[in-house]
Structure formats: structure tokens, C-alpha cells
Design a protein around this motif. Structure first.
Motif, PDB file in Angstrom:
ATOM      1  N   ARG A 201       0.841  -1.206   0.000  1.00 10.49           N
ATOM      2  CA  ARG A 201       0.000   0.000   0.000  1.00 10.49           C
ATOM      3  C   ARG A 201       0.876   1.255   0.000  1.00 10.49           C
ATOM      4  NH1 ARG A 201      -3.256  -3.110   3.417  1.00 10.49           N
ATOM      5  NH2 ARG A 201      -2.385  -2.178   5.286  1.00 10.49           N
ATOM      6  N   GLU A 202       1.963   1.227   0.784  1.00 12.45           N
ATOM      7  CA  GLU A 202       2.882   2.368   0.843  1.00 12.45           C
ATOM      8  C   GLU A 202       3.544   2.590  -0.516  1.00 12.45           C
ATOM      9  OE1 GLU A 202       4.960   5.574   2.564  1.00 12.45           O
ATOM     10  OE2 GLU A 202       3.199   4.482   3.246  1.00 12.45           O
ATOM     11  N   VAL A 203       3.951   1.499  -1.167  1.00  9.90           N
ATOM     12  CA  VAL A 203       4.562   1.607  -2.490  1.00  9.90           C
ATOM     13  C   VAL A 203       3.563   2.216  -3.471  1.00  9.90           C
ATOM     14  CG1 VAL A 203       5.370   0.246  -4.472  1.00  9.90           C
ATOM     15  CG2 VAL A 203       6.268  -0.237  -2.187  1.00  9.90           C
ATOM     16  N   GLU A 204       2.317   1.775  -3.415  1.00  4.90           N
ATOM     17  CA  GLU A 204       1.285   2.304  -4.313  1.00  4.90           C
ATOM     18  C   GLU A 204       1.074   3.799  -4.064  1.00  4.90           C
ATOM     19  OE1 GLU A 204      -0.969   2.162  -7.518  1.00  4.90           O
ATOM     20  OE2 GLU A 204       0.176   0.446  -6.756  1.00  4.90           O
ATOM     21  N   ARG A 205       1.072   4.167  -2.787  1.00  4.74           N
ATOM     22  CA  ARG A 205       0.902   5.581  -2.439  1.00  4.74           C
ATOM     23  C   ARG A 205       2.083   6.409  -2.977  1.00  4.74           C
ATOM     24  NH1 ARG A 205       1.987   8.869   1.475  1.00  4.74           N
ATOM     25  NH2 ARG A 205       2.976   7.524   2.973  1.00  4.74           N
ATOM     26  N   LYS A 206       3.292   5.886  -2.836  1.00  5.52           N
ATOM     27  CA  LYS A 206       4.475   6.593  -3.342  1.00  5.52           C
ATOM     28  C   LYS A 206       4.432   6.706  -4.865  1.00  5.52           C
ATOM     29  CE  LYS A 206       6.732   7.220   0.546  1.00  5.52           C
ATOM     30  NZ  LYS A 206       6.972   8.547   1.068  1.00  5.52           N
ATOM     31  N   LYS A 207       3.962   5.654  -5.537  1.00  5.19           N
ATOM     32  CA  LYS A 207       3.834   5.716  -6.998  1.00  5.19           C
ATOM     33  C   LYS A 207       2.873   6.833  -7.402  1.00  5.19           C
ATOM     34  CE  LYS A 207       4.636   0.887  -8.325  1.00  5.19           C
ATOM     35  NZ  LYS A 207       3.958  -0.324  -8.845  1.00  5.19           N
TER      36      LYS A 207
END
Length: 107
Positions: free
Chosen positions: A68-74
Motif C-alpha cells: 500500500r505504501e509503495v502504491e501511495r508513493k507511486k
């Protein structure tokens, strides 16, 4: 003499029976000790399984959080790139206006 032979035979049977009983008692004790050891091992394996299962669940949850954090950063990166592109597109107009203003100032 017949009574003595009968007594000797009875004593021999009695000894065999006592030996058999002692042997059976020993076997029963060994089986019980083995059963207790097996139950102990089963319990240990169950506890290990439960710990591993809990660790696996914790890792699964952590993985989901990281994803989820990676998706948010993307999404943040995409938004920043769009803003950068928007600003780059405006630059030629801004430069033209700046040159125009500088010329007007010189006049």
C-alpha cells in the motif's frame, strides 16, 4: 514322589508366569513412556506450527502495508511528474513574457 513333581511343575509355571508378567509390565511401561514422548513431540510440533503460522500472518500483513505504501508513493511520483510536465509546458510562455517585460522596461 508324584507330589514333588507336581509341586516342581507348579513352581516352574509360577516362575514363568511371574517372568511373563514382569516382561509384560515392562513392555507396558515402555509403551506408556513412548506414548508420552510422542504426545510431547506432537505438542511441540503444534506449538511450532502455530508460531510459524502467526509469523507468516504478521509477514503477510506487513507485506500488504508495504505494498500500500509503495502504491501511495507511486501515486505521489505520478502527481509530481504531472506537475513537472505542466510547469515545463508553461516555461516557453513564461520566458516570452519575461523577455517582453524586459523589453518594455528598457523602453
Amino acid at each position: 514322589a508324584g507330589g514333588a513333581a507336581t509341586e516342581a511343575a507348579a513352581a516352574a509355571v509360577s516362575e514363568v508366569t511371574e517372568e511373563e508378567m514382569a516382561e509384560r509390565a515392562k513392555e507396558k511401561e515402555e509403551k506408556e513412556a513412548l506414548r508420552i514422548e510422542q504426545e510431547k513431540q506432537i505438542k511441540e510440533f503444534q506449538e511450532q506450527y502455530e508460531r510459524r503460522h502467526e509469523e507468516l500472518e504478521a509477514l503477510r500483513i506487513k507485506t500488504e502495508e508495504v505494498e500500500r505504501e509503495v502504491e501511495r508513493k507511486k501515486e505521489q511520483l505520478e502527481a509530481a511528474q504531472k506537475e513537472e510536465d505542466r510547469i515545463k509546458k508553461m516555461m516557453p510562455d513564461v520566458e516570452k513574457r519575461l523577455k517582453l517585460l524586459q523589453r518594455q522596461k528598457e523602453l
